[in-house]
Design a protein around this motif. Sequence first.
Motif, short mmCIF file in Angstrom:
data_model
loop_
_atom_site.label_atom_id
_atom_site.label_comp_id
_atom_site.label_asym_id
_atom_site.label_seq_id
_atom_site.Cartn_x
_atom_site.Cartn_y
_atom_site.Cartn_z
N PRO A 262 0.75 -1.16 -0.02
CA PRO A 262 -0.09 -0.04 0.09
C PRO A 262 0.62 1.30 -0.03
O PRO A 262 0.40 2.54 0.06
N TYR A 263 2.05 1.19 0.05
CA TYR A 263 2.82 2.39 0.00
C TYR A 263 3.00 3.06 -1.38
O TYR A 263 2.71 2.40 -2.49
N GLY A 264 3.69 4.16 -1.32
CA GLY A 264 3.75 5.16 -2.62
C GLY A 264 4.82 4.35 -3.25
O GLY A 264 5.71 3.45 -2.89
N HIS A 265 5.39 4.99 -4.58
CA HIS A 265 6.68 4.56 -5.01
C HIS A 265 7.69 4.53 -4.44
O HIS A 265 8.74 3.52 -4.47
N PHE A 266 8.08 5.34 -3.72
CA PHE A 266 9.21 5.72 -2.97
C PHE A 266 9.30 5.03 -1.72
O PHE A 266 9.50 5.39 -0.60
N MET A 267 8.74 3.79 -1.53
CA MET A 267 8.69 2.85 -0.71
C MET A 267 9.59 2.49 0.40
O MET A 267 9.35 2.52 1.71
N ALA A 268 11.19 2.68 -0.01
CA ALA A 268 12.17 2.55 0.91
C ALA A 268 12.40 3.75 1.76
O ALA A 268 12.83 3.78 2.89
N GLU A 269 11.83 4.98 1.18
CA GLU A 269 11.53 6.04 2.18
C GLU A 269 10.43 6.17 2.90
O GLU A 269 10.38 6.70 3.98
N GLU A 270 9.31 5.79 2.18
CA GLU A 270 7.84 5.76 3.06
C GLU A 270 7.88 4.72 4.05
O GLU A 270 6.89 5.08 5.18
N ALA A 271 8.28 3.51 3.68
CA ALA A 271 8.03 2.57 4.69
C ALA A 271 9.39 1.53 4.78
O ALA A 271 9.40 0.31 4.38
N PRO A 272 10.35 2.27 5.27
CA PRO A 272 11.76 1.90 5.33
C PRO A 272 11.72 0.39 6.34
O PRO A 272 12.46 -0.71 6.03
N ALA A 273 10.85 0.29 7.23
CA ALA A 273 10.89 -0.84 8.11
C ALA A 273 10.30 -2.10 7.26
O ALA A 273 10.84 -3.01 7.64
N GLU A 274 9.42 -1.79 6.69
CA GLU A 274 8.83 -3.00 5.86
C GLU A 274 9.80 -3.53 4.69
O GLU A 274 9.89 -4.51 4.46
N VAL A 275 10.20 -2.69 4.11
CA VAL A 275 11.22 -2.76 3.03
C VAL A 275 12.39 -3.66 3.62
O VAL A 275 12.81 -4.80 3.30
N THR A 276 12.92 -3.21 4.76
CA THR A 276 13.79 -3.94 5.33
C THR A 276 13.68 -5.23 5.90
O THR A 276 14.31 -6.39 5.69
N LYS A 277 12.52 -5.42 6.24
CA LYS A 277 12.05 -6.66 6.75
C LYS A 277 11.73 -7.66 5.24
O LYS A 277 12.35 -9.04 5.62
N ALA A 278 11.39 -7.30 4.44
CA ALA A 278 11.26 -8.06 3.18
C ALA A 278 12.57 -8.47 2.59
O ALA A 278 12.78 -9.54 2.26
N LEU A 279 13.50 -7.37 2.80
CA LEU A 279 15.00 -7.95 2.43
C LEU A 279 15.43 -8.86 3.50
O LEU A 279 16.23 -9.81 2.83
N ARG A 280 15.44 -8.95 4.42
CA ARG A 280 15.83 -9.65 5.45
C ARG A 280 15.27 -11.02 5.19
O ARG A 280 15.85 -12.32 5.30
N THR A 281 13.94 -11.16 4.89
CA THR A 281 13.17 -12.40 4.58
C THR A 281 14.00 -12.89 3.41
O THR A 281 13.86 -14.20 3.32
N LEU A 282 14.09 -12.12 2.35
CA LEU A 282 14.63 -12.80 1.17
C LEU A 282 15.98 -13.32 1.50
O LEU A 282 16.40 -14.42 0.87
N LEU A 283 16.76 -12.75 2.22
CA LEU A 283 18.22 -13.43 2.64
C LEU A 283 17.99 -14.70 3.28
O LEU A 283 18.73 -15.73 3.02
N ALA A 284 17.14 -14.70 4.08
CA ALA A 284 16.92 -16.00 4.87
C ALA A 284 16.61 -16.90 4.01
O ALA A 284 16.81 -18.16 4.29
N ARG A 285 15.49 -16.78 3.00
CA ARG A 285 15.29 -17.70 2.20
C ARG A 285 16.37 -18.32 1.42
O ARG A 285 16.38 -19.64 1.39
N GLY A 286 17.49 -17.64 1.14
CA GLY A 286 18.58 -18.25 0.38
C GLY A 286 19.20 -19.03 1.66
O GLY A 286 19.83 -20.28 1.25
N ALA A 287 19.31 -18.72 2.79
CA ALA A 287 20.08 -19.32 3.77
C ALA A 287 19.49 -20.71 3.89
O ALA A 287 20.08 -21.79 4.38
N GLN A 288 18.10 -20.64 4.01
CA GLN A 288 17.34 -21.90 4.17
C GLN A 288 17.58 -22.97 3.38
O GLN A 288 17.62 -24.07 3.21
N ARG A 289 17.72 -22.35 2.10
CA ARG A 289 18.08 -23.38 0.85
C ARG A 289 19.50 -23.73 0.78
O ARG A 289 20.00 -24.35 -0.02
N GLY A 290 20.34 -23.13 1.71
CA GLY A 290 21.92 -23.61 1.56
C GLY A 290 22.54 -23.08 0.53
O GLY A 290 23.33 -23.48 0.10
N SER A 291 22.02 -21.97 -0.14
CA SER A 291 22.55 -21.17 -1.15
C SER A 291 23.62 -19.99 -0.70
O SER A 291 23.74 -19.89 0.36
#
Length: 291
Positions: A262-291
């Motif tokens: 639901p954020y605007g286009h500049f989401m890393a500035e409007e919703a940084p906590a949510e964007v950071t959480k999504a990036l951490r989740t992404l990196l964890a997906r790789g760790a879970q797969r052993g990549s």
Amino acid sequence: MLNGFDYKRVAVAEDVSLNVAVAGTGTPIVLLHGFPQTHLMWRHVAADLASYHTVICPDLRGYGDSDKPADDYSKRTMAADIVALAQALGHDRFALAGHDRGALVAFRAGLDHPDTITHVACLDVLPTLDMWDAMHGVTAAVGFHLYLMAQPPGLPEQLIAGAPDAFFGHFLDVWTNDPSAIPADVRTAYLAACRDAIPSIVADYRASAGIDIEHDQADLAAGNRLRMPVTVLQQDWGAALGYDAAALWRAWVADLDHETVPYGHFMAEEAPAEVTKALRTLLARGAQRGS
């Protein structure tokens, strides 16, 4: 400048050096900015991620304080810049997150360098081929700048140079749901950087109406897809323009986490906590797969 980050200039090609901010330790992630911004758009997310990762925030070629060659703004070249940058900083494999134009560079890097890019995050874009196909009818007016900057050299540069702050400031105004997310000093920095980069910004966009399409069409015909874990966050433009964004992305990605936000286009500035959480989740997906 990003507080707590060290700044460097790193040569990535014979005639191009990038301005880059680096901080943190741990597995590396490179954050690529969009239009009409610089690496400053990541100021909140980068500071948070640096507690867990080595965070690398460059200005793309043609933007900010990076070099601005006269030509060669294909996303293939811009992606090669980022790979060369990371390698110069000692990282042969790294995660890559991009917003807007930076997301298109990240997309191309993932296709061209699958053994180098461990994860990809793309914020509020479609792949280039799908973007052009999605623009039709009067609803395409939202992307008028895409058509303007796709024109041959000369006229777009002249028109934009006639009122650069009005042109670039227009997007900072209409693409945000929360104007306070881009405070006055940051807005001033963005506008100043754009005024100094009109020919190169136009060249970047012009490439997306030419050589970038050729590269994407070749990959599509060859069946090439992003093989690493991919996260896409984007606004619900599909509701207005009549497409299924997640379906378009699935044609390019084997391991996709797509979220309409639901954020605007500049989401890393409007919703940084949510964007950071999504990036951490992404990196964890790789760790879970052993990549």
